[in-house]
Design a protein around this motif. Structure first.
Motif: not given
Length: 426
Positions: A2-4, A20, A24
């Motif tokens: 998970q990325t933010n 990103n 992922r």
């Protein structure tokens, strides 16, 4: 994983989107740890690809300056890309770690000695004549070189013999094919190879012209950019790539042939490196598509029947940049066997020897340990000679290997009518 990343950053920056997407892809499986040389050596999760991915995620996602901890573990990465061969999810670790190194270079101030060493490397290695004179100085200082500590000692130790002050491909020229011309190729001129072992290029020219290739040494070509790119110096790397794209495009060649596998991995990635420059992107992709390792072009042309078969046992050392970076695994071995040699492979052939471009200088102790391990596996084969497709590996292994070391093309040239490689005594 998970990325933010913020939507604003994702919208504005292609490289943020790239990071990103790569992050992922990772599913935390850890398969990469078993084939990572530094993790196998050190047993530290942060010295594995998975651990480094977590460090890079935190740094890039939060757009924060690199910390000493991050720099330590990213610097220890060989960029051998064994993890990419192993990864079942196809994580593009190469481009992620390159992006991380650029970020480190922009946001972290290294200690003075680190800055000095990296400045010397970036100033000397990409320029053949500067490198020649540096190696000559190291060769003259060899009686005291072993007493020079750390990275400066590692630089001096590269000069294992007097460097060649000229080679047959120092100048731009066109070398005609022998017999009918089957292909017009540009031969990339590596920065350090003409000084360390110009016979490799001479053997390559003989071998390719014998197989019907007209060879162009293009005006204006230079360093591929790998040496500075791996230190996070993005703009100098791009400038070198542009110069080569310009030179090889103007030469009008069918292929760009590279006989140093570390350079080949970089040239094949020019389309990615210059993707954000509209005036260069198309030509860069075209050159990247034309780039081939010398073993690929010989396999495609078909090796001529050996005229002088030699019953030699060859221990083949697969350079990481060839087997992992370019996924070229069978061609060199197949060519050597077709030329009449008996080829043997060491255990753990996927693990790096520790050369890795400038790594043997920036991380000399780790490089030494990896070299010792690799040499032990090569000696266990009881071969007559060690062959590889990368000058960096050959020069690095020479410090401990008690066997002749030659480039693959030298053995192929010898078998098909060329002279005996100088490293092989009658």
């Amino acid at each position: 994983m998970q990325t933010n990343f913020s939507p604003e950053r994702l919208e504005a920056d292609r490289l943020v989107r790239q990071a990103n997407d790569i992050l992922r892809t990772c599913v935390h499986c850890g398969f990469c740890t078993a084939t990572c040389p530094t993790y196998v050596l050190l047993g530290d999760e942060l010295d594995s690809p998975r651990g480094r991915i977590y460090l890079l995620k935190d740094m890039l996602e939060n757009d924060k300056p690199a910390s000493p901890k991050v720099v330590k573990h990213i610097d220890r990465c060989l960029t051998c890309l064994s993890c990419m061969t192993t990864c079942p999810s196809g994580v593009d670790y190469m481009h992620l770690v390159e992006q991380g190194r650029v970020h480190i270079e922009k946001t972290y101030k290294r200690p003075p000695m680190d800055r000095l060493v990296r400045r010397i490397l970036g100033t000397v290695i990409p320029h053949t004549n500067r490198f020649r004179w540096a190696m000559l100085g190291g060769w003259l200082a060899r009686p005291v070189a072993r007493f020079i500590p750390g990275r400066l000692g590692a630089m001096a130790g590269m000069a294992r013999r007097r460097p060649a002050l000229r080679s047959s491909i120092d100048r731009a020229q066109v070398i005609p094919a022998q017999g009918q011309t089957r292909m017009r190729i540009a031969l990339m001129r590596n920065c350090v190879q003409p000084a360390l072992d110009p016979e490799i290029d001479a053997a390559t020219v003989r071998l390719l012209t014998r197989h019907g290739c007209e060879i162009v040494i293009a005006e204006g070509q230079g360093c591929c950019g790998a040496a500075v790119q791996h230190m996070g110096e993005e703009e100098p790397a791009k400038a070198m790539a542009r110069a080569n794209v310009r030179a090889w495009t103007a030469a009008g060649v069918d292929r760009v042939v590279v006989n140093v596998s570390g350079c080949g991995t970089t040239v094949k990635d020019y389309g990615h490196l210059l993707a954000d420059e509209p005036e260069w992107a198309e030509d860069a992709r075209a050159i990247a598509d034309k780039a081939v390792d010398v073993s690929e072009i010989l396999a495609a042309l078909g090796l001529m029947e050996p005229t002088t078969p030699h019953a030699r046992i060859v221990a083949y050392h697969a350079a990481c940049s060839l087997q992992h970076g370019q996924q070229i695994k069978t061609q060199p071995k197949d060519l050597l066997e077709a030329a009449g040699y008996r080829v043997v492979l060491p255990r753990d052939a996927h693990l790096c020897c520790g050369s890795a471009g400038t790594y043997s200088i920036t991380q000399p102790e780790l490089a030494r340990q990896l070299r010792t391990r690799k040499v032990e596996t090569l000696h266990a084969l009881k071969a007559d000679v060690i062959a590889s497709g990368n000058i960096g590996c050959l020069n690095h292994l020479a410090a401990e290997a008690n066997l002749p070391l030659v480039h693959t093309v030298q053995l192929l040239d010898w078998a098909t009518g060329g002279p005996r490689p100088p490293a092989l005594k009658p």
